[in-house]
Design a protein around this motif. Structure first.
Motif, PDB file in Angstrom:
ATOM      1  N   GLY A  72       0.793  -1.078   0.134  1.00 18.75           N
ATOM      2  CA  GLY A  72       0.007  -0.067  -0.064  1.00 18.75           C
ATOM      3  C   GLY A  72       0.958   1.356  -0.025  1.00 18.75           C
ATOM      4  O   GLY A  72       1.912   1.099  -0.279  1.00 18.75           O
ATOM      5  N   ALA A  73       0.248   2.368   0.423  1.00 19.71           N
ATOM      6  CA  ALA A  73       1.165   3.681   0.262  1.00 19.71           C
ATOM      7  C   ALA A  73       1.773   3.733   1.700  1.00 19.71           C
ATOM      8  O   ALA A  73       1.558   4.762   2.692  1.00 19.71           O
ATOM      9  CB  ALA A  73       0.074   4.743   0.021  1.00 19.71           C
ATOM     10  N   LEU A 121       0.918   0.222  -7.549  1.00 17.80           N
ATOM     11  CA  LEU A 121      -0.284   0.740  -6.744  1.00 17.80           C
ATOM     12  C   LEU A 121      -0.883   1.851  -7.301  1.00 17.80           C
ATOM     13  O   LEU A 121      -0.258   2.760  -7.590  1.00 17.80           O
ATOM     14  CB  LEU A 121       0.536   1.484  -5.394  1.00 17.80           C
ATOM     15  CG  LEU A 121      -0.578   1.984  -4.287  1.00 17.80           C
ATOM     16  CD1 LEU A 121      -1.387   0.948  -3.640  1.00 17.80           C
ATOM     17  CD2 LEU A 121       0.370   2.640  -3.171  1.00 17.80           C
ATOM     18  N   ALA A 123      -4.718   3.998  -8.688  1.00 13.95           N
ATOM     19  CA  ALA A 123      -5.917   4.661  -8.048  1.00 13.95           C
ATOM     20  C   ALA A 123      -6.873   5.041  -9.332  1.00 13.95           C
ATOM     21  O   ALA A 123      -6.152   5.455 -10.308  1.00 13.95           O
ATOM     22  CB  ALA A 123      -5.853   5.795  -7.010  1.00 13.95           C
ATOM     23  N   ARG A 128      -6.875  10.990  -5.746  1.00 11.61           N
ATOM     24  CA  ARG A 128      -5.796  10.303  -5.095  1.00 11.61           C
ATOM     25  C   ARG A 128      -4.534  10.587  -5.844  1.00 11.61           C
ATOM     26  O   ARG A 128      -3.570   9.791  -5.454  1.00 11.61           O
ATOM     27  CB  ARG A 128      -6.049   8.749  -4.767  1.00 11.61           C
ATOM     28  CG  ARG A 128      -7.409   8.688  -4.240  1.00 11.61           C
ATOM     29  CD  ARG A 128      -7.434   8.890  -2.852  1.00 11.61           C
ATOM     30  NE  ARG A 128      -6.807   7.824  -2.127  1.00 11.61           N
ATOM     31  CZ  ARG A 128      -7.212   6.945  -1.400  1.00 11.61           C
ATOM     32  NH1 ARG A 128      -8.556   6.766  -1.767  1.00 11.61           N
ATOM     33  NH2 ARG A 128      -6.576   6.209  -0.726  1.00 11.61           N
ATOM     34  N   LEU A 132      -0.461   9.395  -4.907  1.00  9.11           N
ATOM     35  CA  LEU A 132       0.577   8.691  -5.338  1.00  9.11           C
ATOM     36  C   LEU A 132       1.648   9.011  -5.883  1.00  9.11           C
ATOM     37  O   LEU A 132       2.878   8.474  -5.975  1.00  9.11           O
ATOM     38  CB  LEU A 132      -0.261   7.869  -6.737  1.00  9.11           C
ATOM     39  CG  LEU A 132      -1.558   7.017  -6.419  1.00  9.11           C
ATOM     40  CD1 LEU A 132      -2.180   6.577  -7.651  1.00  9.11           C
ATOM     41  CD2 LEU A 132      -1.196   5.792  -5.511  1.00  9.11           C
ATOM     42  N   GLU A 135       3.645   8.879  -2.762  1.00  8.18           N
ATOM     43  CA  GLU A 135       4.420   7.654  -2.510  1.00  8.18           C
ATOM     44  C   GLU A 135       5.262   7.335  -3.354  1.00  8.18           C
ATOM     45  O   GLU A 135       6.360   6.734  -2.709  1.00  8.18           O
ATOM     46  CB  GLU A 135       2.998   6.764  -2.632  1.00  8.18           C
ATOM     47  CG  GLU A 135       3.338   5.387  -2.259  1.00  8.18           C
ATOM     48  CD  GLU A 135       3.910   5.215  -0.917  1.00  8.18           C
ATOM     49  OE1 GLU A 135       4.507   4.177  -0.458  1.00  8.18           O
ATOM     50  OE2 GLU A 135       3.698   6.110  -0.188  1.00  8.18           O
ATOM     51  N   ASP A 262      -5.415   1.865  -4.642  1.00 11.33           N
ATOM     52  CA  ASP A 262      -5.135   2.440  -3.250  1.00 11.33           C
ATOM     53  C   ASP A 262      -6.457   2.828  -2.880  1.00 11.33           C
ATOM     54  O   ASP A 262      -6.549   3.044  -1.613  1.00 11.33           O
ATOM     55  CB  ASP A 262      -4.127   3.463  -3.477  1.00 11.33           C
ATOM     56  CG  ASP A 262      -3.871   4.224  -2.174  1.00 11.33           C
ATOM     57  OD1 ASP A 262      -3.529   3.483  -1.138  1.00 11.33           O
ATOM     58  OD2 ASP A 262      -3.690   5.646  -2.404  1.00 11.33           O
ATOM     59  N   ASP A 263      -7.380   3.134  -3.724  1.00 13.29           N
ATOM     60  CA  ASP A 263      -8.753   3.562  -3.549  1.00 13.29           C
ATOM     61  C   ASP A 263      -9.715   2.653  -3.245  1.00 13.29           C
ATOM     62  O   ASP A 263     -10.451   2.830  -2.169  1.00 13.29           O
ATOM     63  CB  ASP A 263      -9.253   4.685  -4.404  1.00 13.29           C
ATOM     64  CG  ASP A 263      -9.007   4.229  -5.958  1.00 13.29           C
ATOM     65  OD1 ASP A 263      -8.589   3.120  -6.074  1.00 13.29           O
ATOM     66  OD2 ASP A 263      -9.514   4.901  -6.924  1.00 13.29           O
TER      67      ASP A 263
END
Length: 496
Positions: A72-73, A121, A123, A128, A132, A135, A262-263
């Motif tokens: 994930g983030a 990863l 979205a 978002r 990203l 990240e 991620d979302d």
């Protein structure tokens, strides 16, 4: 009933009684336990690996089997909540685990469909996109081969993605059964079908199993949620689960790489299947145990999402991935409690057990053999990180408290066991006694005490796996009350 694709691999059993004495007893035959036992034997110690059921048949047999440092983030969060050094240490430890799998696979020649893959990863939500980018920058600063990209190989539009190169995927049971086959011999043993019932700490420690006692200088607990919880892990771990559906597709027709949204939390990858086909593996519907929609309804929703995005039909396989999260997002790997120097634990992998479970073996080997490892402090189960973990700690224990009280109140107003229709379940009360009942499709009634034998929360029926699951700490029981997964070690009491 659900069926994991990984569990179609024929089981390998090691029946019999455990040895009376070894250097190290390892409890739990998942990726952390098998890797730890394998490494300790390679270090010259005698080991007893003890598993209550089959090897690699619990959490490790119900995974999406990604081996990646992209959890994930996490790197932007570690960088901002802790420091750039902590983010870099976490990244380095995950990279170490991945590279050890490749080097050990080369040495042993285990055929397990291990391959390099880029991990993404992404979205779909435009809001978002900036997260990203941040990240990607944090992951790159932590030493990973990370970059922000605007397009992927997915058949739908994304707002952006973090690409992490050099990650991997494999068949987890083939890998773990290959490692386990190297353990027996030269004073080391593997014992399956024998649950550890008690631990008496001393010099040596004594582990009591269903088939005998083991005396050991060190004991390692890798039983998902730790059994014999003397380190007070139950208020610091929250049980969560994801669902997985998998469909056979034409080779090469699925997306290249591995993906996590991620979302929305959806996970996507492919793996080689039989007859030259591929298997599209889609995960999602993550949720705490027994919250929101039923498991069966969530499976239908996930299958519908896979159908709408990839044009697949009904899934050929579906399974559930259980795991535990820690308040600060870092696993617990190290001493079991403050008073011990020779009882160890590994838990809290938060659905990233393929890398974290491997890392646990590498770190525990060093701790037990006295080799200095700079990662010990980062993953120390005794660490105190109130700033980072207090909000999650409060939420987790508020959840447990609400289930302890609320489930009992709900059970009082539920219906009667009499007249329960075939294929249905109920948690109710008879007098002051909480009852969990399930009637099979054939009409057989299974009636149990609804109190989890760990700490007394009321269990809830999982209509996906047909098990009774504890929403407080994740214990799972069969419809006959038998223990499927701890921390409980005693079955639910059968009622007349």
């Amino acid at each position: 009933m659900s069926l994991s694709y990984w569990m179609t691999e024929p089981p390998v059993s090691f029946p019999g009684s455990p040895p009376s004495e070894v250097d190290v007893a390892v409890l739990g035959g998942g990726i952390a336990g098998i890797t730890t036992a394998h490494l300790l034997k390679q270090a010259g110690l005698t080991v007893a690996l003890v598993e209550a059921g089959e090897l690699a048949a619990g959490v490790s047999g119900h995974t999406t089997a990604k081996i990646t440092a992209q959890h994930g983030a996490i790197y932007h969060r570690l960088r901002s909540s802790y420091s750039p050094a902590v983010a870099a240490a976490y990244a380095g430890s995950q990279r170490l685990a991945i590279e050890w799998i490749f080097s050990e696979r080369e040495r042993l020649g285990v055929e397990c469909a291990l391959s390099r893959q880029d991990n993404f990863l992404y979205a779909e939500d435009e809001s978002r996109a900036r997260e990203l980018v941040a990240e990607a920058e944090a992951a790159a600063a932590a030493g990973l081969d990370a970059a922000h990209v605007s397009e992927t190989d997915l058949p739908y539009r994304v707002a952006g993605a973090v690409r992490l190169s050099g990650q991997a995927q494999f068949h987890p049971r083939k890998w773990l059964l290959g490692l386990a086959s190297e353990i027996p011999g030269d004073g080391s043993h593997v014992v399956t079908g024998s649950r550890a019932r008690a631990l008496a700490e001393g010099t040596p420690h004594v582990v009591t199993t269903e088939t005998g006692e083991i005396r050991a200088d060190h004991v390692v607990v890798t039983t998902h949620h730790p059994v014999f919880d003397r380190g007070l892990f139950f208020p610091r771990l929250r049980p969560v689960r994801d669902l997985v559906v998998a469909s056979v597709i034409e080779a090469g027709s699925g997306p290249a790489g591995m993906y996590l949204a991620d979302d929305t939390g959806h996970s996507v990858r492919t793996t080689p299947h039989e007859d030259g086909k591929d298997l599209l593996i889609v995960g999602g519907e993550g949720h705490p145990v027994d919250e929101g929609a039923t498991v069966a309804h969530r499976f239908r929703r996930l299958a519908a999402w896979a159908r709408s995005r990839f044009g697949v039909g009904d899934p050929d396989y579906h399974w559930m991935a259980h795991d535990l999260t820690t308040p600060d997002s870092l696993p617990y790997i190290g001493r079991f409690h403050p008073a011990t120097r020779s009882v160890w634990v590994a838990t809290g992998f938060a659905h990233w057990g393929m890398s974290n479970g491997t890392l646990a073996g590498l770190l525990l080997r060093d701790l037990i053999t006295g080799v200095h490892n700079p990662l010990a402090e980062l993953y120390d189960p005794l660490r105190l990180t109130l700033k980072q973990s207090l909000p999650e700690l409060v939420k987790t224990n508020a959840h447990v408290a609400s289930r302890l009280v609320g489930d009992r109140l709900a059970a009082v107003v539920h219906g009667k066991v009499d007249g329960l229709a075939p294929g249905t379940s109920i948690v109710t009360t008879e007098g002051a006694r909480p009852v969990a009942a399930y009637r099979t499709e054939g009409g057989e009634l299974h009636k149990l005490s609804a109190r989890c034998t760990h700490l007394g929360c009321l269990v809830a029926f999982n209509d996906g796996d047909r098990t009774w699951d504890c929403p407080c700490h994740g214990s799972r029981f069969g419809i006959d009350g038998s223990v499927v997964q701890g921390p409980a070690v005693r079955p639910l009491r059968r009622l007349e």
